[in-house]
Design a protein around this motif. Structure first.
Motif, PDB file in Angstrom:
ATOM      1  N   ASP A 266       0.854  -1.189   0.000  1.00 37.72           N
ATOM      2  CA  ASP A 266       0.000   0.000   0.000  1.00 37.72           C
ATOM      3  C   ASP A 266       0.888   1.236   0.000  1.00 37.72           C
ATOM      4  O   ASP A 266       1.791   1.376   0.829  1.00 37.72           O
TER       5      ASP A 266
ATOM      6  N   ARG B 151       0.769   5.377   0.078  1.00 45.25           N
ATOM      7  CA  ARG B 151      -0.105   6.511   0.380  1.00 45.25           C
ATOM      8  C   ARG B 151       0.339   7.732  -0.419  1.00 45.25           C
ATOM      9  O   ARG B 151       1.482   8.167  -0.332  1.00 45.25           O
TER      10      ARG B 151
ATOM     11  N   GLU C 268      -4.613   9.277  -0.344  1.00 43.57           N
ATOM     12  CA  GLU C 268      -5.255   8.083  -0.903  1.00 43.57           C
ATOM     13  C   GLU C 268      -4.283   6.914  -0.893  1.00 43.57           C
ATOM     14  O   GLU C 268      -3.067   7.086  -0.980  1.00 43.57           O
ATOM     15  N   GLU C 269      -4.822   5.684  -0.793  1.00 48.27           N
ATOM     16  CA  GLU C 269      -4.008   4.472  -0.801  1.00 48.27           C
ATOM     17  C   GLU C 269      -4.021   3.834  -2.191  1.00 48.27           C
ATOM     18  O   GLU C 269      -5.077   3.658  -2.799  1.00 48.27           O
ATOM     19  N   TYR C 270      -2.826   3.507  -2.696  1.00 49.39           N
ATOM     20  CA  TYR C 270      -2.690   2.805  -3.972  1.00 49.39           C
ATOM     21  C   TYR C 270      -1.930   1.503  -3.729  1.00 49.39           C
ATOM     22  O   TYR C 270      -0.988   1.460  -2.940  1.00 49.39           O
TER      23      TYR C 270
END
Length: 276
Positions: free
Chosen positions: A142, A144, A148-150
C-alpha cells in the motif's frame, strides 16, 4: 571535435548510441542534456554508451544516461539496440553478446529473424535490494499518495519499478500519478512507474512513466517488471505479450529464481555527427 553517433529506437523508445570503443570523448551532464533536447539537440529518451568492459568475462560495458543527464542502471529497449549496434558496427562477430551494466551482467542474443532476445537476469524482489522501504517482501504494497491508498508491486530489473494494475491504460493518470510515485519517499533512488491492464493470462497493455524521462512509447525493463508483478499476484502465466504504445514485446519468466527473457525488435534510424 566531432562526435559520431547512431540514432536508434526500440518500439519508439529512442536512443543516441555512441561508440566509445573506437572514439574517446567526454560527455558531462550539461552536454547530455543539450544533446537530448528535441528542439536544439539530437533528441532522445536515453543516451547509450558502448565501452570496453572492466570485467574480462564480458564483451562490452553498457552505460545509460537519461535525458536529464542522470546515469541509470538498466534499459531493456536500449539493450536490444545495443546488440544491433555492435553487430552493425562490426565491433563483434557473434550473435551472443555478454554485456556489463551498472545493474548487473546481461546476455543478448540476435535471432535469425532479426529480433533480439535479452536475458535480463533474475528480478530482485527483496525490498532493500530494489530499493524500496518496507518491512517484508510482499506481492503488493500500500502506497499513500495525497491522502489516498494505492496498491503497487515493487520490482527491480536492475533498476527500480513500481507497477499498478489499472482497468484501462488509456484512462490511467500516467503523467500525474507517475511523476508523484517516481519520487515517492519509499523509493530512495526514485523509480519507473508502470500502469498495467491485464487482458488475460497471456496478454497485457502497459504504459510506463520512466524515471528522469517521463512517459515513453516503450520500456523494456518496465515490461519485464510488469510481467513479474502480474505473475506474483496470480494474474499472468509464464509467457506474456506486452502491448506498449510503441509496439509489442514478448516476455518469458518461469518464476522466482529464474531470469526474465525479453524479445523484441531494434531499429536504426540514421547515422550522424555533431560538433562538441
Amino acid at each position: 571535435m566531432l562526435l559520431h553517433f547512431t540514432k536508434m529506437h526500440g518500439l519508439g523508445n529512442d536512443f543516441m548510441v555512441v561508440d566509445m570503443v573506437t572514439q574517446s570523448v567526454r560527455l558531462p551532464t550539461d552536454k547530455i542534456r543539450r544533446l537530448a533536447d528535441r528542439q536544439f539537440g539530437v533528441g532522445f529518451d536515453q543516451l547509450l554508451i558502448v565501452e570496453p568492459p572492466t570485467d574480462p568475462d564480458m564483451d562490452f560495458r553498457y552505460r545509460i544516461f537519461n535525458a536529464d543527464g542522470s546515469e541509470v542502471e538498466q534499459c531493456g529497449n536500449g539493450a536490444r539496440c545495443f546488440a544491433k549496434f555492435v553487430r552493425d558496427k562490426k565491433l563483434i562477430g557473434r550473435d551472443t553478446i555478454h554485456v556489463q551494466t551498472a545493474g548487473g551482467n546481461i546476455e543478448l542474443n540476435i535471432l535469425a529473424n532479426g529480433e533480439v532476445s535479452v536475458d535480463m537476469g533474475v528480478p530482485r524482489l527483496v525490498p532493500e535490494d530494489i530499493p524500496f522501504r518496507a518491512q517484508e517482501q510482499r506481492p503488493t504494497y500500500d502506497l499513500r499518495i495525497d491522502g489516498e491508498e494505492y496498491e503497487v508491486s515493487a520490482v527491480s530489473m536492475g533498476n527500480p519499478h513500481a507497477v499498478l494494475q489499472v482497468d484501462d491504460v488509456n484512462r490511467a493518470p500516467v503523467e500525474r500519478l507517475g511523476s508523484v510515485i517516481e519520487q515517492h519517499k519509499r523509493f530512495p533512488k526514485r523509480c519507473n512507474v508502470g500502469f498495467m491492464q491485464v487482458l488475460d493470462k497471456a496478454e497485457i497493455n502497459l504504459r510506463v512513466f520512466e524515471r528522469g524521462v517521463g512517459e515513453t512509447l516503450a520500456c523494456g525493463t518496465g515490461a519485464c517488471a510488469a510481467v513479474v508483478a502480474g505473475q506474483l499476484q496470480g494474474l499472468l502465466g509464464d509467457d506474456v505479450r506486452v502491448n506498449l504504445p510503441g509496439g509489442t514485446l514478448n516476455i518469458h519468466w518461469p518464476g522466482e529464481g529464474h531470469s526474465v527473457i525479453m524479445t523484441g525488435t531494434a531499429s536504426r534510424v540514421f547515422e550522424g555527427q555533431t560538433r562538441l
